[in-house]
Every structure is written in structure tokens, then in C-alpha cells.
Write a protein that holds these residues in place. Sequence first.
Motif, PDB file in Angstrom:
ATOM      1  N   SER A  56      40.547  48.727  77.649  1.00 13.20           N
ATOM      2  CA  SER A  56      41.106  48.854  76.293  1.00 13.20           C
ATOM      3  C   SER A  56      40.183  48.318  75.210  1.00 13.20           C
ATOM      4  CB  SER A  56      42.467  48.153  76.206  1.00 13.20           C
ATOM      5  OG  SER A  56      43.374  48.738  77.091  1.00 13.20           O
ATOM      6  N   GLY A  57      38.921  48.710  75.247  1.00  8.96           N
ATOM      7  CA  GLY A  57      37.969  48.287  74.230  1.00  8.96           C
ATOM      8  C   GLY A  57      37.468  46.867  74.411  1.00  8.96           C
ATOM      9  N   TYR A  58      37.752  46.259  75.558  1.00 10.32           N
ATOM     10  CA  TYR A  58      37.331  44.886  75.829  1.00 10.32           C
ATOM     11  C   TYR A  58      36.347  44.871  76.990  1.00 10.32           C
ATOM     12  CZ  TYR A  58      37.569  39.938  77.060  1.00 10.32           C
ATOM     13  OH  TYR A  58      37.259  38.642  77.344  1.00 10.32           O
ATOM     14  N   GLN A  88      35.013  42.666  71.943  1.00  5.69           N
ATOM     15  CA  GLN A  88      36.304  43.287  71.652  1.00  5.69           C
ATOM     16  C   GLN A  88      36.030  44.328  70.569  1.00  5.69           C
ATOM     17  OE1 GLN A  88      39.618  42.679  72.928  1.00  5.69           O
ATOM     18  NE2 GLN A  88      39.919  44.594  71.828  1.00  5.69           N
ATOM     19  N   LYS A  89      36.225  45.600  70.926  1.00  2.00           N
ATOM     20  CA  LYS A  89      35.896  46.706  70.024  1.00  2.00           C
ATOM     21  C   LYS A  89      36.556  46.520  68.653  1.00  2.00           C
ATOM     22  CE  LYS A  89      35.896  51.736  69.889  1.00  2.00           C
ATOM     23  NZ  LYS A  89      36.294  52.955  70.583  1.00  2.00           N
ATOM     24  N   ASN A  90      35.759  46.743  67.604  1.00  2.00           N
ATOM     25  CA  ASN A  90      36.176  46.631  66.205  1.00  2.00           C
ATOM     26  C   ASN A  90      36.633  45.226  65.811  1.00  2.00           C
ATOM     27  OD1 ASN A  90      35.701  49.419  65.830  1.00  2.00           O
ATOM     28  ND2 ASN A  90      37.763  49.887  66.562  1.00  2.00           N
ATOM     29  N   TYR A  91      36.251  44.216  66.591  1.00  2.00           N
ATOM     30  CA  TYR A  91      36.653  42.860  66.237  1.00  2.00           C
ATOM     31  C   TYR A  91      35.469  41.882  66.304  1.00  2.00           C
ATOM     32  CZ  TYR A  91      39.368  38.544  66.087  1.00  2.00           C
ATOM     33  OH  TYR A  91      39.844  37.305  65.764  1.00  2.00           O
ATOM     34  N   VAL A 124      28.774  34.143  68.029  1.00  2.00           N
ATOM     35  CA  VAL A 124      29.871  35.076  67.787  1.00  2.00           C
ATOM     36  C   VAL A 124      29.544  35.883  66.543  1.00  2.00           C
ATOM     37  CG1 VAL A 124      32.342  35.329  67.325  1.00  2.00           C
ATOM     38  CG2 VAL A 124      31.535  33.456  68.772  1.00  2.00           C
ATOM     39  N   ASP A 125      29.560  37.216  66.674  1.00  2.00           N
ATOM     40  CA  ASP A 125      29.358  38.119  65.543  1.00  2.00           C
ATOM     41  C   ASP A 125      30.643  38.890  65.310  1.00  2.00           C
ATOM     42  OD1 ASP A 125      26.640  37.473  65.155  1.00  2.00           O
ATOM     43  OD2 ASP A 125      26.077  38.797  66.811  1.00  2.00           O
ATOM     44  N   LEU A 126      31.275  38.637  64.157  1.00  2.00           N
ATOM     45  CA  LEU A 126      32.485  39.364  63.810  1.00  2.00           C
ATOM     46  C   LEU A 126      32.094  40.719  63.234  1.00  2.00           C
ATOM     47  CD1 LEU A 126      34.466  36.421  62.202  1.00  2.00           C
ATOM     48  CD2 LEU A 126      34.702  37.352  64.505  1.00  2.00           C
ATOM     49  N   ASP A 127      32.680  41.779  63.749  1.00  2.00           N
ATOM     50  CA  ASP A 127      32.337  43.137  63.303  1.00  2.00           C
ATOM     51  C   ASP A 127      32.663  43.321  61.829  1.00  2.00           C
ATOM     52  OD1 ASP A 127      31.461  43.719  65.799  1.00  2.00           O
ATOM     53  OD2 ASP A 127      33.136  45.005  66.355  1.00  2.00           O
ATOM     54  N   GLY A 128      31.701  43.896  61.113  1.00  2.00           N
ATOM     55  CA  GLY A 128      31.898  44.225  59.706  1.00  2.00           C
ATOM     56  C   GLY A 128      31.666  43.069  58.758  1.00  2.00           C
TER      57      GLY A 128
END
Length: 181
Positions: A56-58, A88-91, A124-128
Motif C-alpha cells: 500500500s505505498g509503503y 511512505q508514498k506521498n508522505y 527524513v525527507d518529507l515529500d513536497g
Amino acid sequence: MKNLYPFSENKAVLSFVFSLFSVILLAQEQTPVPESKSIFWKKVQFGGGIGLSIGSGYTDVTLAPSAIYNFNKYVALGLGAQYTYVKQKNYYSSHLYGGSIIGLFNPIEEIQLSAELEQLRVNVDLDGSNSNSQDFWNTGLFLGAGYRTGNVTLGVRYNVLYDKNDYVYSDAFMPFVRVYF
């Protein structure tokens, strides 16, 4: 005077040559070669862990080799390394890497108690959002107990330095499978 036994000289020479040849062959006999492993390396065991969790995107991939030195059948001490990639996809995505020192105590053959000090660098890289990226060190002190059969130990460990705000572990209790060869 004529030799009545002409072959006796030949027998004597042949016996001498055969004896000399036998001595030379015996001198070439190989002596046992001492074992190449020293006593130190006979007491070292290698092992560690590999982890993979996908869904699930993880994604969570871990590689953690380690080595221990058995002082006797009760006590061992070792070093380990660890690398973990979590996404974690998109996170967020994260890289964790570091090392550990582990002490093992086997009061009886089937029970293993452990203490492990772990130091990890966490990225840790937060998306966006690059402004919310984090880089920090995390220290864990795990006390554990497990059931041991052969080279495998199944158990649980508790991080006495657990902090829910570190974004490293979701809980202070962690199950483990430890394998050393």
C-alpha cells in the motif's frame, strides 16, 4: 676363486638402493598441517538480520549484519551495523544507518538475555517540503529476552530510551529473530 653365488652382490646392492629409496620416501611424508583458524576465529560467529516490508505505498528494507565473540557458553559480545530505507508514498522517505554493540547472556541453553546499545543516524525527507526534512542521531538501549534453539533466537526487546517523538520506532517493544552461524 670363483663366486658361487653371483646374484648375492646384486641382492645386496638392490637391498641398499631399496632401503635408501624408502628412507627418502618417508622423509617426503607430509606431516599434519595445523588448522588455519586461530582460537579467536573459532569463537566468532557471524549473522544478523534482513527485513523487507512492502504494501500500500509503503516500503521498508533493512540490512543488519553482525558478529559476536563467544567468551564461553554463557557470555558473548559483538558489533553490528545497520542500514534501513523506509518510504511512505506521498508522505516521506527515510534513511537510517549506524552501528551497535550487543551483549548476550545464556543462563541456560534455551534462554538468551541481551543488552544492545544502538546509535543510528536518521535522515527524513518529507515529500513536497525540503524545509521539514530532518537529520538527527537516535540512541536506543534495548534489553531483551528470547528462546534459543541452535543458532536461532526468537524474542522481544524493549528500548528503555524510547521517545515517541523521534520518528524512528513506533513502539518501545520490538520482536526479534537473531541468527548466528
